[in-house]
Design a protein around this motif. Structure first.
Motif, PDB file in Angstrom:
ATOM      1  N   TRP A  68     120.695  67.218 117.818  1.00 30.81           N
ATOM      2  CA  TRP A  68     120.771  68.310 116.870  1.00 30.81           C
ATOM      3  C   TRP A  68     121.383  67.777 115.577  1.00 30.81           C
ATOM      4  O   TRP A  68     122.064  66.761 115.579  1.00 30.81           O
ATOM      5  CB  TRP A  68     121.630  69.442 117.427  1.00 30.81           C
ATOM      6  CG  TRP A  68     121.049  70.098 118.636  1.00 30.81           C
ATOM      7  CD1 TRP A  68     121.259  69.743 119.935  1.00 30.81           C
ATOM      8  CD2 TRP A  68     120.145  71.205 118.667  1.00 30.81           C
ATOM      9  NE1 TRP A  68     120.545  70.556 120.782  1.00 30.81           N
ATOM     10  CE2 TRP A  68     119.855  71.473 120.027  1.00 30.81           C
ATOM     11  CE3 TRP A  68     119.560  72.002 117.677  1.00 30.81           C
ATOM     12  CZ2 TRP A  68     119.005  72.500 120.419  1.00 30.81           C
ATOM     13  CZ3 TRP A  68     118.712  73.033 118.068  1.00 30.81           C
ATOM     14  CH2 TRP A  68     118.445  73.273 119.424  1.00 30.81           C
ATOM     15  N   PRO A  69     121.133  68.426 114.451  1.00 32.73           N
ATOM     16  CA  PRO A  69     121.719  67.961 113.183  1.00 32.73           C
ATOM     17  C   PRO A  69     123.243  67.887 113.285  1.00 32.73           C
ATOM     18  O   PRO A  69     123.884  68.764 113.856  1.00 32.73           O
ATOM     19  CB  PRO A  69     121.288  69.044 112.178  1.00 32.73           C
ATOM     20  CG  PRO A  69     120.055  69.635 112.769  1.00 32.73           C
ATOM     21  CD  PRO A  69     120.249  69.606 114.256  1.00 32.73           C
ATOM     22  N   GLY A  74     121.968  69.693 107.452  1.00 33.44           N
ATOM     23  CA  GLY A  74     120.824  69.607 108.352  1.00 33.44           C
ATOM     24  C   GLY A  74     120.452  70.953 108.925  1.00 33.44           C
ATOM     25  O   GLY A  74     119.265  71.320 108.997  1.00 33.44           O
ATOM     26  N   TRP A  75     121.459  71.718 109.355  1.00 30.26           N
ATOM     27  CA  TRP A  75     121.211  73.060 109.870  1.00 30.26           C
ATOM     28  C   TRP A  75     120.702  73.974 108.767  1.00 30.26           C
ATOM     29  O   TRP A  75     119.772  74.749 108.969  1.00 30.26           O
ATOM     30  CB  TRP A  75     122.488  73.632 110.483  1.00 30.26           C
ATOM     31  CG  TRP A  75     122.813  73.035 111.816  1.00 30.26           C
ATOM     32  CD1 TRP A  75     123.462  71.873 112.058  1.00 30.26           C
ATOM     33  CD2 TRP A  75     122.478  73.591 113.096  1.00 30.26           C
ATOM     34  NE1 TRP A  75     123.560  71.644 113.417  1.00 30.26           N
ATOM     35  CE2 TRP A  75     122.974  72.687 114.068  1.00 30.26           C
ATOM     36  CE3 TRP A  75     121.830  74.742 113.518  1.00 30.26           C
ATOM     37  CZ2 TRP A  75     122.834  72.914 115.436  1.00 30.26           C
ATOM     38  CZ3 TRP A  75     121.683  74.988 114.887  1.00 30.26           C
ATOM     39  CH2 TRP A  75     122.177  74.070 115.820  1.00 30.26           C
ATOM     40  N   ASP A  77     119.077  73.210 105.974  1.00 28.64           N
ATOM     41  CA  ASP A  77     117.723  72.886 105.545  1.00 28.64           C
ATOM     42  C   ASP A  77     116.687  73.412 106.534  1.00 28.64           C
ATOM     43  O   ASP A  77     115.641  73.943 106.135  1.00 28.64           O
ATOM     44  CB  ASP A  77     117.572  71.380 105.382  1.00 28.64           C
ATOM     45  CG  ASP A  77     118.424  70.831 104.243  1.00 28.64           C
ATOM     46  OD1 ASP A  77     118.800  71.619 103.358  1.00 28.64           O
ATOM     47  OD2 ASP A  77     118.716  69.622 104.263  1.00 28.64           O
ATOM     48  N   ALA A  78     116.966  73.281 107.828  1.00 29.54           N
ATOM     49  CA  ALA A  78     116.028  73.775 108.841  1.00 29.54           C
ATOM     50  C   ALA A  78     115.963  75.298 108.838  1.00 29.54           C
ATOM     51  O   ALA A  78     114.886  75.888 108.967  1.00 29.54           O
ATOM     52  CB  ALA A  78     116.431  73.258 110.219  1.00 29.54           C
ATOM     53  N   GLN A 182     110.592  71.765 103.313  1.00 27.56           N
ATOM     54  CA  GLN A 182     110.585  70.942 104.516  1.00 27.56           C
ATOM     55  C   GLN A 182     110.347  69.477 104.173  1.00 27.56           C
ATOM     56  O   GLN A 182     111.009  68.584 104.698  1.00 27.56           O
ATOM     57  CB  GLN A 182     109.506  71.440 105.483  1.00 27.56           C
ATOM     58  CG  GLN A 182     109.232  70.537 106.677  1.00 27.56           C
ATOM     59  CD  GLN A 182     110.401  70.443 107.624  1.00 27.56           C
ATOM     60  OE1 GLN A 182     111.197  71.364 107.724  1.00 27.56           O
ATOM     61  NE2 GLN A 182     110.512  69.326 108.327  1.00 27.56           N
ATOM     62  N   ALA A 186     114.007  68.215 104.702  1.00 31.14           N
ATOM     63  CA  ALA A 186     114.108  67.997 106.149  1.00 31.14           C
ATOM     64  C   ALA A 186     112.939  67.181 106.678  1.00 31.14           C
ATOM     65  O   ALA A 186     112.626  67.242 107.860  1.00 31.14           O
ATOM     66  CB  ALA A 186     114.183  69.343 106.881  1.00 31.14           C
ATOM     67  N   ALA A 189     113.950  64.812 109.524  1.00 32.23           N
ATOM     68  CA  ALA A 189     114.729  65.346 110.639  1.00 32.23           C
ATOM     69  C   ALA A 189     113.926  65.236 111.928  1.00 32.23           C
ATOM     70  O   ALA A 189     112.690  65.210 111.916  1.00 32.23           O
ATOM     71  CB  ALA A 189     115.094  66.802 110.369  1.00 32.23           C
ATOM     72  N   GLU A 190     114.625  65.172 113.063  1.00 35.08           N
ATOM     73  CA  GLU A 190     113.927  65.127 114.347  1.00 35.08           C
ATOM     74  C   GLU A 190     113.132  66.414 114.531  1.00 35.08           C
ATOM     75  O   GLU A 190     113.617  67.515 114.273  1.00 35.08           O
ATOM     76  CB  GLU A 190     114.929  64.942 115.488  1.00 35.08           C
ATOM     77  CG  GLU A 190     115.507  63.536 115.570  1.00 35.08           C
ATOM     78  CD  GLU A 190     116.017  63.212 116.957  1.00 35.08           C
ATOM     79  OE1 GLU A 190     115.302  63.515 117.937  1.00 35.08           O
ATOM     80  OE2 GLU A 190     117.118  62.683 117.065  1.00 35.08           O
ATOM     81  N   ASN A 194     114.697  70.425 114.742  1.00 33.88           N
ATOM     82  CA  ASN A 194     114.403  71.030 113.448  1.00 33.88           C
ATOM     83  C   ASN A 194     113.528  72.268 113.628  1.00 33.88           C
ATOM     84  O   ASN A 194     113.775  73.316 113.010  1.00 33.88           O
ATOM     85  CB  ASN A 194     113.709  70.011 112.550  1.00 33.88           C
ATOM     86  CG  ASN A 194     113.477  70.539 111.142  1.00 33.88           C
ATOM     87  OD1 ASN A 194     114.409  70.960 110.469  1.00 33.88           O
ATOM     88  ND2 ASN A 194     112.242  70.516 110.704  1.00 33.88           N
ATOM     89  N   GLN A 198     114.425  76.272 112.938  1.00 30.37           N
ATOM     90  CA  GLN A 198     113.548  77.052 112.073  1.00 30.37           C
ATOM     91  C   GLN A 198     113.238  78.416 112.688  1.00 30.37           C
ATOM     92  O   GLN A 198     113.293  79.455 112.022  1.00 30.37           O
ATOM     93  CB  GLN A 198     112.248  76.300 111.805  1.00 30.37           C
ATOM     94  CG  GLN A 198     112.362  75.183 110.786  1.00 30.37           C
ATOM     95  CD  GLN A 198     110.998  74.696 110.327  1.00 30.37           C
ATOM     96  OE1 GLN A 198     110.002  75.401 110.445  1.00 30.37           O
ATOM     97  NE2 GLN A 198     110.954  73.488 109.813  1.00 30.37           N
TER      98      GLN A 198
END
Length: 299
Positions: A68-69, A74-75, A77-78, A182, A186, A189-190, A194, A198
């Motif tokens: 996870w971010p 990271g959180w 952006d998703a 995105q 992001a 991101a994985e 991600n 979303q």
């Protein structure tokens, strides 16, 4: 185990294969919607679907041990991408159709998204859209317009409601901005975590929307559960993972151009499954849209 290892299918499969599967999956969503329409109210169904997708992706992410971010960014952006691409877009389209916007007009508005994406790619991402790609995008739009022409022609232009049309346009803009967000924020991101985040963001919008605008009709019949399972596992889980993989692998203008193939493929599915007729102009549009996407997607 990370879903983004070099052995990931989205990296090892040729781009045309991934693109073709994505278009088939995305187009099948309209078929699933037709199956479930008699059994569930739209907003209620969307809310249940998005919550279900968030749960499924969360379970898969935990089960595979994907990371996870580790940062708030990271959180964030998703979540932003999910609110735009899955929340505002889906809710806006459903709301506009529920409020009287003809489905052909809604589909035409959705077909404007690749054009807007290409126009915004340079100022937002620094991507230069070549004249060849612009020509492909314009050809793809012309093909989609031909496929949708019978539905658009059947709609009484004087009866198109203004507010639902504006809502549908806003949904299309939200999808475009979400795609650009995105790619820029992001894109590396994985995929699994991600995507899960979303849909959490989208569910935060869909559940209140269902409570405010929905009726709660959900008859729990076998066709409804089948349509819901397809919508969650195929349209949403597989579809969004393929979309995110395509955004990562290519320029957003080329990826967005794939959406021109959705109306032709949906029309073909409706012909095969429901016996809907295909006019000659629609068959010509399918060929034109395919040529346009081939030109726009070619590297």
């Amino acid at each position: 185990m990370s879903v983004d290892t070099p052995a990931s299918p989205t990296r090892t499969l040729p781009a045309p294969v991934v693109s073709s599967v994505f278009v088939l999956i995305w187009a099948s969503g309209f078929v699933a919607a037709r199956f479930v329409a008699p059994h569930a109210e739209a907003f209620t169904f969307v809310a249940v679907r998005l919550v279900g997708v968030a749960i499924v992706l969360g379970v898969i992410t935990f089960g595979l041990g994907a990371r996870w971010p580790r940062s708030r960014a990271g959180w964030r952006d998703a979540l932003v991408a999910g609110v735009l691409m899955q929340g505002i877009y889906v809710i806006g389209v459903f709301w506009s159709v529920e409020r009287g916007l003809p489905s052909g007009i809604a589909a035409l508005v959705g077909s404007l998204q690749p054009l807007l994406t290409a126009a915004m790619a340079r100022p937002f991402l620094g991507e230069v859209v070549s004249p060849r790609r612009w020509a492909g995008i314009a050809t793809g739009f012309a093909g989609a317009l031909l496929v949708l022409a019978p539905k658009i022609g059947a709609a009484d232009a004087s009866g198109i409601p203004a507010l639902p049309l504006v809502a549908c346009l806003g949904a299309m803009v939200a999808m475009t901005i979400g795609t650009l967000w995105q790619k820029s924020h992001a894109g590396q991101a994985e995929l699994l975590p991600n995507a899960a985040i979303q849909f959490v963001g989208a569910a935060f919008l869909a559940v209140p929307a269902a409570l405010l605008f929905g009726t709660g009709r959900f008859d729990a019949s076998l066709p409804l559960w089948g349509g819901l399972a397809w919508s969650i596992l195929v349209n949403s889980v597989a579809g969004i993972l393929l979309l995110l993989a395509l955004i990562r692998r290519g320029e957003v203008a080329g990826v967005a151009s794939l959406l021109f193939l959705v109306p032709p493929v949906s029309a073909a599915m409706a012909y095969l499954l429901f016996g809907e007729t295909l006019a000659p102009i629609q068959m010509a549009g399918m060929a034109v849209a395919t040529i346009g996407v081939a030109v726009a997607s070619r590297r």
